[in-house]
Design a protein around this motif. Structure first.
Motif, short mmCIF file in Angstrom:
data_model
loop_
_atom_site.label_atom_id
_atom_site.label_comp_id
_atom_site.label_asym_id
_atom_site.label_seq_id
_atom_site.Cartn_x
_atom_site.Cartn_y
_atom_site.Cartn_z
N LYS A 189 -19.50 39.79 17.48
CA LYS A 189 -20.73 40.53 17.17
C LYS A 189 -21.86 40.12 18.10
O LYS A 189 -22.68 40.95 18.52
CB LYS A 189 -21.12 40.30 15.71
CG LYS A 189 -22.29 41.15 15.25
CD LYS A 189 -22.57 40.96 13.76
CE LYS A 189 -23.73 41.83 13.31
NZ LYS A 189 -24.01 41.64 11.86
N ASP A 190 -21.92 38.81 18.44
CA ASP A 190 -22.93 38.34 19.40
C ASP A 190 -22.80 39.06 20.74
O ASP A 190 -23.78 39.20 21.47
CB ASP A 190 -22.80 36.83 19.61
CG ASP A 190 -23.18 36.01 18.39
OD1 ASP A 190 -23.86 36.55 17.49
OD2 ASP A 190 -22.79 34.82 18.33
N LYS A 191 -21.58 39.47 21.06
CA LYS A 191 -21.32 40.22 22.30
C LYS A 191 -21.38 41.73 22.09
O LYS A 191 -20.97 42.50 22.96
CB LYS A 191 -19.93 39.83 22.84
CG LYS A 191 -19.78 38.36 23.21
CD LYS A 191 -20.60 38.02 24.40
CE LYS A 191 -20.36 36.57 24.84
NZ LYS A 191 -21.19 36.22 26.02
N ARG A 192 -21.88 42.14 20.90
CA ARG A 192 -21.99 43.55 20.54
C ARG A 192 -20.62 44.23 20.49
O ARG A 192 -20.45 45.39 20.91
CB ARG A 192 -22.94 44.29 21.48
CG ARG A 192 -24.35 43.71 21.47
CD ARG A 192 -25.28 44.49 22.38
NE ARG A 192 -26.64 43.92 22.32
CZ ARG A 192 -27.68 44.39 22.99
NH1 ARG A 192 -27.52 45.44 23.79
NH2 ARG A 192 -28.86 43.83 22.89
N LEU A 193 -19.66 43.50 19.96
CA LEU A 193 -18.30 44.00 19.83
C LEU A 193 -17.83 43.84 18.39
O LEU A 193 -18.22 42.89 17.69
CB LEU A 193 -17.34 43.23 20.75
CG LEU A 193 -17.55 43.37 22.25
CD1 LEU A 193 -16.67 42.37 22.99
CD2 LEU A 193 -17.23 44.80 22.72
N ASP A 194 -16.98 44.74 17.95
CA ASP A 194 -16.24 44.63 16.70
C ASP A 194 -14.79 44.34 17.03
O ASP A 194 -14.33 44.63 18.16
CB ASP A 194 -16.34 45.93 15.89
CG ASP A 194 -17.75 46.20 15.41
OD1 ASP A 194 -18.43 45.23 14.99
OD2 ASP A 194 -18.17 47.38 15.45
N THR A 236 -11.13 45.44 27.27
CA THR A 236 -11.72 44.31 26.54
C THR A 236 -10.56 43.48 26.01
O THR A 236 -9.78 43.95 25.17
CB THR A 236 -12.62 44.79 25.40
OG1 THR A 236 -13.59 45.71 25.94
CG2 THR A 236 -13.36 43.62 24.78
N THR A 262 -14.38 41.02 29.51
CA THR A 262 -14.97 42.35 29.38
C THR A 262 -14.95 43.02 30.74
O THR A 262 -15.24 42.40 31.76
CB THR A 262 -16.41 42.26 28.85
OG1 THR A 262 -17.18 41.35 29.65
CG2 THR A 262 -16.43 41.79 27.40
N ASP A 268 -12.88 46.91 18.91
CA ASP A 268 -13.17 47.16 20.32
C ASP A 268 -12.22 46.40 21.25
O ASP A 268 -12.20 46.66 22.46
CB ASP A 268 -14.60 46.74 20.65
CG ASP A 268 -15.63 47.59 19.91
OD1 ASP A 268 -15.40 48.81 19.76
OD2 ASP A 268 -16.66 47.03 19.47
N LYS A 312 -18.15 36.72 14.19
CA LYS A 312 -19.55 36.54 14.55
C LYS A 312 -19.74 36.46 16.06
O LYS A 312 -20.67 37.05 16.61
CB LYS A 312 -20.11 35.28 13.91
CG LYS A 312 -21.59 35.02 14.24
CD LYS A 312 -22.11 33.76 13.61
CE LYS A 312 -23.60 33.58 13.91
NZ LYS A 312 -23.88 33.55 15.37
#
Length: 340
Positions: free
Chosen positions: A83-88, A64, A60, A91, A80
């Motif tokens: 998502k834990d890293k606030r990413l889709d 990314t 990051t 991104d 998942k």
């Protein structure tokens, strides 16, 4: 978990590897930080089969970047973890598959909008971009990150070189290295062991930390002896310096042109030349890649078959949370330099 060191001699240079713990999977940097989302593994089965999956690494920063995507069975896990890293998945701007084995590029379909690199192919959708990775030249992403050719395991393997982290220069290496202690196995997994040996020596010379394809990251510590003066110089490569030996092509890794910093390094073990030296001979183009003969009965794919618990004790199994401490663990880790 603490780690012991293992020594590897390179003529008058000596490299020591020390495995990081499973609590050291976040490497902070400027401008890029690195997160190992999944530590790869290879587990032998009693029937002669094996279970394996590749390491998945996230960068990051200005961009990314995902390096290797695991196997198709990792799809939900990978979504998942992002998502834990606030990413889709949308991104991710760049996905680097270090080589084409299914446990490394099994989820490329999650990232249709990203630039995709698999080995020496770089594509944006159905548009393939010109590059010289197959000729031994790096592909810079920016001044801090470059894709570098590291052939041997397959003829078109690449790695991602990241500068500016708190641990120094990090190489996300795919299967250039299986794990911290892989010297008992990597040659039998290699399509061209001589070329891979040169790639490995170059990686050891130019990296402070290596993230391998099937084990925990590990540090590189280095001691060199100047044959003329007997001076011993210890410590990892500094970010801005490249230990350059006679005849070695600086372009083998990007941004590492000889700067006059750091001592020189002789040729690799047994006189093996660096990747840059091999590829830059004769105008920079390598000769045809020829796979080395492979012993009958050994799979050419992901993992060497192994025999029984004795082999497991030697390091076939590479995830400490599944089988206890790895062969690198149990001693005192010694660092030869402070963090950047």
């Amino acid at each position: 978990m603490e780690a012991t060191e293992k020594n590897y001699a390179c003529n008058s240079s000596e490299f020591r590897r020390s495995e990081l713990s499973d609590t050291e999977l976040e490497i902070v940097g400027q401008p890029y930080s690195i997160s190992v989302l999944k530590v790869g593994y290879c587990l032998s089965e009693q029937d002669g089969s094996f279970r394996a999956d590749g390491t998945i690494t996230l960068l990051t920063g200005p961009r990314t970047i995902l390096v290797d995507t695991g196997g198709p069975w990792d799809r939900d896990f990978l979504v998942k973890r992002l998502k834990d890293k606030r990413l889709d998945p949308g991104d991710i701007s760049l996905v680097v598959g270090t080589h084409g084995h299914s446990d490394h590029v099994g989820n490329l379909g999650l990232f249709p909008g990203a630039t995709i690199v698999v080995g020496c192919d770089i594509s944006e959708g159905d548009r393939y971009l010109p590059n010289q990775l197959s000729e031994g030249q790096p592909y810079p992403i920016d001044e801090h990150v470059s894709i570098v050719p590291t052939p041997g395991h397959t003829g078109r393997d690449v790695s991602l070189l990241v500068k500016g982290t708190t641990m120094g220069t990090v190489l996300v290496a795919g299967d250039l290295f299986e794990r911290c202690t892989d010297d008992d196995s990597w040659r039998e997994l290699s399509e061209n062991p001589a070329v891979q040996e040169a790639s490995r020596q170059e990686a050891l010379r130019t990296s402070d930390v290596i993230i391998p394809g099937h084990g925990l990251p590990f540090r590189i510590h280095m001691e060199e002896v100047d044959g003329r003066s007997g001076l011993v110089v210890a410590g990892p490569l500094q970010e801005s310096g490249h230990r350059e030996g006679p005849g070695v092509c600086c372009s083998s890794y990007p941004g590492l042109e000889a700067s006059g910093k750091g001592p020189s390094v002789p040729r690799g073990v047994g006189g093996v030349r660096s990747v840059g030296e091999m590829l830059c001979a004769g105008g920079g183009r390598p000769g045809p890649f020829v796979a080395a003969p492979h012993p009958p009965g050994h799979p050419r794919g992901r993992c060497r078959r192994t025999d029984g618990a004795a082999r497991q004790a030697e390091g076939t199994v590479m995830t400490s949370d599944e089988v206890g401490p790895s062969p690198c663990s149990g001693g005192v880790r010694r660092s030869t330099s402070p963090a950047f």
